[in-house]
Motif scaffolding. Structure first.
Motif, PDB file in Angstrom:
ATOM      1  N   PHE A 104       0.838  -1.203   0.000  1.00  0.00           N
ATOM      2  CA  PHE A 104       0.000   0.000   0.000  1.00  0.00           C
ATOM      3  C   PHE A 104       0.873   1.254   0.000  1.00  0.00           C
ATOM      4  O   PHE A 104       0.450   2.314  -0.484  1.00  0.00           O
ATOM      5  CB  PHE A 104      -0.924   0.021   1.222  1.00  0.00           C
ATOM      6  CG  PHE A 104      -2.155  -0.832   1.078  1.00  0.00           C
ATOM      7  CD1 PHE A 104      -3.088  -0.566   0.079  1.00  0.00           C
ATOM      8  CD2 PHE A 104      -2.383  -1.896   1.932  1.00  0.00           C
ATOM      9  CE1 PHE A 104      -4.224  -1.349  -0.058  1.00  0.00           C
ATOM     10  CE2 PHE A 104      -3.516  -2.681   1.804  1.00  0.00           C
ATOM     11  CZ  PHE A 104      -4.445  -2.411   0.806  1.00  0.00           C
ATOM     12  N   GLU A 105       2.084   1.129   0.531  1.00  0.00           N
ATOM     13  CA  GLU A 105       2.989   2.279   0.557  1.00  0.00           C
ATOM     14  C   GLU A 105       3.407   2.705  -0.845  1.00  0.00           C
ATOM     15  O   GLU A 105       3.830   3.855  -1.044  1.00  0.00           O
ATOM     16  CB  GLU A 105       4.213   1.973   1.415  1.00  0.00           C
ATOM     17  CG  GLU A 105       3.902   1.813   2.889  1.00  0.00           C
ATOM     18  CD  GLU A 105       3.299   3.069   3.509  1.00  0.00           C
ATOM     19  OE1 GLU A 105       3.913   4.148   3.374  1.00  0.00           O
ATOM     20  OE2 GLU A 105       2.206   2.970   4.115  1.00  0.00           O
ATOM     21  N   LYS A 106       3.310   1.813  -1.817  1.00  0.00           N
ATOM     22  CA  LYS A 106       3.594   2.187  -3.205  1.00  0.00           C
ATOM     23  C   LYS A 106       2.441   2.979  -3.807  1.00  0.00           C
ATOM     24  O   LYS A 106       2.631   3.744  -4.762  1.00  0.00           O
ATOM     25  CB  LYS A 106       3.851   0.931  -4.051  1.00  0.00           C
ATOM     26  CG  LYS A 106       5.061   0.106  -3.620  1.00  0.00           C
ATOM     27  CD  LYS A 106       5.237  -1.099  -4.530  1.00  0.00           C
ATOM     28  CE  LYS A 106       6.381  -1.990  -4.054  1.00  0.00           C
ATOM     29  NZ  LYS A 106       7.689  -1.316  -4.157  1.00  0.00           N
ATOM     30  N   LEU A 107       1.226   2.781  -3.276  1.00  0.00           N
ATOM     31  CA  LEU A 107       0.034   3.444  -3.813  1.00  0.00           C
ATOM     32  C   LEU A 107      -0.293   4.753  -3.097  1.00  0.00           C
ATOM     33  O   LEU A 107      -0.801   5.694  -3.713  1.00  0.00           O
ATOM     34  CB  LEU A 107      -1.178   2.507  -3.710  1.00  0.00           C
ATOM     35  CG  LEU A 107      -1.048   1.088  -4.271  1.00  0.00           C
ATOM     36  CD1 LEU A 107      -2.404   0.391  -4.241  1.00  0.00           C
ATOM     37  CD2 LEU A 107      -0.480   1.071  -5.677  1.00  0.00           C
ATOM     38  N   LEU A 108      -0.043   4.801  -1.792  1.00  0.00           N
ATOM     39  CA  LEU A 108      -0.464   5.954  -0.988  1.00  0.00           C
ATOM     40  C   LEU A 108       0.072   7.302  -1.482  1.00  0.00           C
ATOM     41  O   LEU A 108      -0.654   8.303  -1.394  1.00  0.00           O
ATOM     42  CB  LEU A 108      -0.076   5.735   0.479  1.00  0.00           C
ATOM     43  CG  LEU A 108      -1.026   4.851   1.283  1.00  0.00           C
ATOM     44  CD1 LEU A 108      -0.384   4.445   2.609  1.00  0.00           C
ATOM     45  CD2 LEU A 108      -2.354   5.561   1.531  1.00  0.00           C
ATOM     46  N   PRO A 109       1.296   7.395  -2.010  1.00  0.00           N
ATOM     47  CA  PRO A 109       1.760   8.712  -2.474  1.00  0.00           C
ATOM     48  C   PRO A 109       0.891   9.316  -3.573  1.00  0.00           C
ATOM     49  O   PRO A 109       0.929  10.533  -3.786  1.00  0.00           O
ATOM     50  CB  PRO A 109       3.179   8.419  -2.994  1.00  0.00           C
ATOM     51  CG  PRO A 109       3.625   7.218  -2.223  1.00  0.00           C
ATOM     52  CD  PRO A 109       2.384   6.391  -2.059  1.00  0.00           C
ATOM     53  N   PHE A 110       0.100   8.493  -4.261  1.00  0.00           N
ATOM     54  CA  PHE A 110      -0.735   8.980  -5.360  1.00  0.00           C
ATOM     55  C   PHE A 110      -2.196   9.197  -4.937  1.00  0.00           C
ATOM     56  O   PHE A 110      -3.014   9.633  -5.747  1.00  0.00           O
ATOM     57  CB  PHE A 110      -0.689   7.989  -6.527  1.00  0.00           C
ATOM     58  CG  PHE A 110       0.691   7.733  -7.048  1.00  0.00           C
ATOM     59  CD1 PHE A 110       1.294   8.620  -7.924  1.00  0.00           C
ATOM     60  CD2 PHE A 110       1.409   6.611  -6.647  1.00  0.00           C
ATOM     61  CE1 PHE A 110       2.581   8.399  -8.401  1.00  0.00           C
ATOM     62  CE2 PHE A 110       2.692   6.371  -7.117  1.00  0.00           C
ATOM     63  CZ  PHE A 110       3.279   7.269  -7.994  1.00  0.00           C
ATOM     64  N   ALA A 111      -2.512   8.877  -3.672  1.00  0.00           N
ATOM     65  CA  ALA A 111      -3.904   8.890  -3.231  1.00  0.00           C
ATOM     66  C   ALA A 111      -4.468  10.293  -3.060  1.00  0.00           C
ATOM     67  O   ALA A 111      -5.687  10.452  -2.952  1.00  0.00           O
ATOM     68  CB  ALA A 111      -4.050   8.113  -1.926  1.00  0.00           C
ATOM     69  N   GLY A 112      -3.624  11.302  -3.029  1.00  0.00           N
ATOM     70  CA  GLY A 112      -4.126  12.664  -2.952  1.00  0.00           C
ATOM     71  C   GLY A 112      -4.600  13.172  -4.299  1.00  0.00           C
ATOM     72  O   GLY A 112      -5.694  13.724  -4.427  1.00  0.00           O
ATOM     73  N   LYS A 113      -3.795  12.950  -5.328  1.00  0.00           N
ATOM     74  CA  LYS A 113      -4.099  13.459  -6.662  1.00  0.00           C
ATOM     75  C   LYS A 113      -5.136  12.609  -7.390  1.00  0.00           C
ATOM     76  O   LYS A 113      -5.900  13.117  -8.214  1.00  0.00           O
ATOM     77  CB  LYS A 113      -2.809  13.521  -7.483  1.00  0.00           C
ATOM     78  CG  LYS A 113      -2.986  14.107  -8.868  1.00  0.00           C
ATOM     79  CD  LYS A 113      -1.654  14.197  -9.596  1.00  0.00           C
ATOM     80  CE  LYS A 113      -1.823  14.766 -11.004  1.00  0.00           C
ATOM     81  NZ  LYS A 113      -0.525  14.828 -11.730  1.00  0.00           N
ATOM     82  N   PHE A 114      -5.172  11.292  -7.078  1.00  0.00           N
ATOM     83  CA  PHE A 114      -6.059  10.384  -7.794  1.00  0.00           C
ATOM     84  C   PHE A 114      -7.143   9.854  -6.859  1.00  0.00           C
ATOM     85  O   PHE A 114      -6.928   9.719  -5.651  1.00  0.00           O
ATOM     86  CB  PHE A 114      -5.262   9.233  -8.402  1.00  0.00           C
ATOM     87  CG  PHE A 114      -4.303   9.672  -9.476  1.00  0.00           C
ATOM     88  CD1 PHE A 114      -4.708   9.758 -10.799  1.00  0.00           C
ATOM     89  CD2 PHE A 114      -2.997  10.026  -9.159  1.00  0.00           C
ATOM     90  CE1 PHE A 114      -3.833  10.179 -11.782  1.00  0.00           C
ATOM     91  CE2 PHE A 114      -2.111  10.453 -10.134  1.00  0.00           C
ATOM     92  CZ  PHE A 114      -2.534  10.529 -11.450  1.00  0.00           C
ATOM     93  N   ASP A 115      -8.297   9.523  -7.438  1.00  0.00           N
ATOM     94  CA  ASP A 115      -9.442   9.066  -6.652  1.00  0.00           C
ATOM     95  C   ASP A 115      -9.454   7.554  -6.477  1.00  0.00           C
ATOM     96  O   ASP A 115     -10.079   7.043  -5.552  1.00  0.00           O
ATOM     97  CB  ASP A 115     -10.740   9.536  -7.317  1.00  0.00           C
ATOM     98  CG  ASP A 115     -10.739  11.044  -7.497  1.00  0.00           C
ATOM     99  OD1 ASP A 115     -10.604  11.760  -6.487  1.00  0.00           O
ATOM    100  OD2 ASP A 115     -10.832  11.517  -8.657  1.00  0.00           O
ATOM    101  N   LEU A 116      -8.762   6.857  -7.340  1.00  0.00           N
ATOM    102  CA  LEU A 116      -8.509   5.422  -7.185  1.00  0.00           C
ATOM    103  C   LEU A 116      -7.104   5.129  -7.674  1.00  0.00           C
ATOM    104  O   LEU A 116      -6.706   5.581  -8.755  1.00  0.00           O
ATOM    105  CB  LEU A 116      -9.525   4.577  -7.967  1.00  0.00           C
ATOM    106  CG  LEU A 116      -9.303   3.056  -7.932  1.00  0.00           C
ATOM    107  CD1 LEU A 116     -10.636   2.301  -7.922  1.00  0.00           C
ATOM    108  CD2 LEU A 116      -8.479   2.569  -9.133  1.00  0.00           C
ATOM    109  N   VAL A 117      -6.350   4.412  -6.859  1.00  0.00           N
ATOM    110  CA  VAL A 117      -5.012   3.956  -7.246  1.00  0.00           C
ATOM    111  C   VAL A 117      -5.016   2.438  -7.121  1.00  0.00           C
ATOM    112  O   VAL A 117      -5.373   1.885  -6.074  1.00  0.00           O
ATOM    113  CB  VAL A 117      -3.911   4.547  -6.343  1.00  0.00           C
ATOM    114  CG1 VAL A 117      -2.533   4.193  -6.889  1.00  0.00           C
ATOM    115  CG2 VAL A 117      -4.068   6.059  -6.199  1.00  0.00           C
ATOM    116  N   THR A 118      -4.650   1.769  -8.191  1.00  0.00           N
ATOM    117  CA  THR A 118      -4.704   0.304  -8.206  1.00  0.00           C
ATOM    118  C   THR A 118      -3.358  -0.296  -8.554  1.00  0.00           C
ATOM    119  O   THR A 118      -2.568   0.313  -9.295  1.00  0.00           O
ATOM    120  CB  THR A 118      -5.774  -0.190  -9.204  1.00  0.00           C
ATOM    121  OG1 THR A 118      -5.855  -1.622  -9.165  1.00  0.00           O
ATOM    122  CG2 THR A 118      -5.460   0.245 -10.622  1.00  0.00           C
TER     123      THR A 118
END
Length: 238
Positions: A104-118
């Motif tokens: 999840f640490e690979k995805l969390l940096p993008f969770a502000g700009k994007f509404d879903l990170v997969t």
């Protein structure tokens, strides 16, 4: 505690994987870059999974559970979890540990700009039949949804909770999360993650439920896309 992130773990007959999963989740919560809790949803398991989940959660902080009275399917498990989430972000992780919570640490940096990170399991550690059926299933879904995801079914995702809670419930929901966020004019991103062999237990998937089920679900999605209601209020008088 003001939690920022809830990890949802749907479970169906995974008693052999759960002890290792508990250890991995506890370890991750100690390292997570945001305050995190976990919600298990047992989907009517017939093995000892409900008992193990209940015992673990009752003695461990930051862990909660929902137990279904019978098997309703993974889509229902996810929807029930969405309805109970009270954090701004939610994540989704399968119980078989073919993806690990630390990623999840690979995805969390993008969770502000994007509404879903997969996640994108670029190097799959599955049997040839599973890889081929997943490849076909992803191709079929891309044809219908145009979400341009390499790995729509990856069981490691982060979604803004307000988007997840606006997704209508239907069977096969987990296969269409990126497409359902796009229907809300949300932004989505795919991030490459590691994939691991199953440690224990048996896969619940076969060619029939990886291809025929998703194919039928695609027709339901097409109908829903045509009928979906979406709006944004620009101003209101209190």
């Amino acid at each position: 505690m003001n939690y920022e992130f809830t990890i949802i773990v749907p479970v169906y007959n995974e008693q052999d994987c759960l002890p290792h999963l508990f250890d991995e989740l506890k370890a991750y919560l100690g390292k997570a870059s945001v305050t995190t809790k976990v919600l298990f949803v047992d989907d009517g398991s017939s093995d000892r999974s409900p008992q193990l989940i209940k015992e673990f959660c009752l003695k461990t902080d930051h862990f909660n559970y929902l137990l279904f009275e019978r098997n309703f399917g993974k889509g229902a498990a996810l929807k029930a979890a969405f309805d109970h989430i009270d954090t701004p972000l939610l994540g989704y992780l399968d119980a078989d540990l073919q993806t690990y919570p630390i990623d999840f640490e690979k995805l969390l940096p993008f969770a502000g700009k994007f509404d879903l990170v997969t996640g994108w399991r670029k190097q799959r550690k599955d049997t040839p039949v599973k890889r081929i059926s997943s490849l076909i299933g992803n191709g079929v879904r891309n044809f219908f949804t145009k979400d341009h995801m390499h790995d729509t079914g990856c069981p490691l995702k982060i979604i803004k909770t307000n988007y997840a809670q606006n997704i209508p419930m239907f069977k096969g929901l987990q296969r269409f999360l990126p497409a359902m966020v796009l229907l809300q004019d949300g932004k989505i991103k795919e991030v490459e993650i590691p994939h691991y062999p199953r440690l224990a237990g048996e896969s619940k998937y076969n060619f029939r439920n990886r291809f025929m089920g998703p194919l039928l679900d695609c027709f339901a999605y097409v109908w829903m896309k045509k009928s979906y209601i979406s709006y944004k209020v620009s101003e209101k008088n209190e």
